[in-house]
Design an enzyme around this catalytic site. Structure first.
Site, mmCIF file in Angstrom:
data_model
loop_
_atom_site.group_PDB
_atom_site.id
_atom_site.type_symbol
_atom_site.label_atom_id
_atom_site.label_comp_id
_atom_site.label_asym_id
_atom_site.label_seq_id
_atom_site.Cartn_x
_atom_site.Cartn_y
_atom_site.Cartn_z
ATOM 1 N N GLY A 195 -2.803 -4.489 2.693
ATOM 2 C CA GLY A 195 -2.005 -3.437 2.024
ATOM 3 C C GLY A 195 -0.674 -3.409 2.732
ATOM 4 N N THR A 196 0.679 -3.267 2.032
ATOM 5 C CA THR A 196 1.406 -4.280 1.727
ATOM 6 C C THR A 196 2.216 -4.487 1.980
ATOM 7 O OG1 THR A 196 -0.202 -6.827 1.576
ATOM 8 C CG2 THR A 196 1.194 -6.784 0.219
ATOM 9 N N THR A 197 2.991 -5.466 1.878
ATOM 10 C CA THR A 197 4.294 -5.164 1.436
ATOM 11 C C THR A 197 5.138 -6.407 0.455
ATOM 12 O OG1 THR A 197 5.199 -3.490 2.727
ATOM 13 C CG2 THR A 197 6.758 -5.136 1.458
#
EC number: 3.4.25.1
Length: 203
Positions: free
Chosen positions: A10-12
């Site tokens: 859960g991220t960029t």
């Protein structure tokens, strides 16, 4: 008691075109609910010499899709005696996600064949080609920055600064993004990798 929560990137994630190729980047945090399971995950998965998948969503689902793409493109390359195209990889990833709605995977497929290519694949499997693409929970915090600051024809140095700023901004604002910053530049001549540890994330 065992948790049923999936490990999430859960991220960029981000990919942009620059003057000589494509630059991709990501943070490195994975989590299961409130528990941070890793701070050094590599979310930039290489599937051919010049094609990468930027992964967001379930770690297991996105790793499975990436492994399948790598196997398929390797077989295709041998049977057809040709270099796999980025669009073929993106279309296959889109098909897998669309036909398997239980998969929790949002991907960016990027690379270089005869030119730089960036494809965004949403959680539902929709496929769009873009000059730049962002994904993951951190993307909501950097859409405006990317929209205003990206421009065609950036040099590699300008692209690195742009991606580092964008991912740093997301890490500073999104609780699900964190860790270090990884980047890869893919061009006609090959792949260059860049790494910024947590203490080099811009504040």
């Amino acid at each position: 008691m065992m948790s049923n929560e999936k490990e999430m990137t859960g991220t960029t994630i981000i990919a942009i075109k620059y003057d000589d190729g494509v630059l991709i980047g990501a943070d490195s945090r994975t989590s299961m609910g409130a528990y941070v399971s890793s701070r050094v995950t590599d979310k930039l998965t290489q599937i051919t010499d010049k094609i990468f998948v930027c992964r967001s969503g379930s770690s297991a689902d996105t790793q499975m899709i990436s492994s399948y793409l790598r196997m398929y493109l390797s077989m295709y390359s041998q049977l057809e005696d040709s270099i796999p195209q980025v669009q073929r990889a993106a279309a296959l990833a889109s098909k897998i996600i669309y036909e398997n709605p239980s998969l929790l995977a949002g991907l960016i497929v990027a690379g270089y064949d005869d030119k730089p290519r960036v494809f965004n694949i949403s959680l539902g499997g929709s496929l769009t080609e873009r000059d730049w693409a962002i994904g993951g929970s951190g993307s909501a915090f950097i859409y405006g920055y990317c929209d205003v600051n990206w421009r065609s024809g950036m040099s590699l140095e300008e692209g690195i600064r742009f991606v580092r700023n964008a991912v740093s901004c997301a890490i500073n604002r999104d609780n699900a993004s964190g860790g270090c910053i990884r980047m890869s530049a893919i061009s006609r001549t090959g792949v260059q990798r860049y790494f910024y540890p947590g203490d080099k994330v811009l504040q």
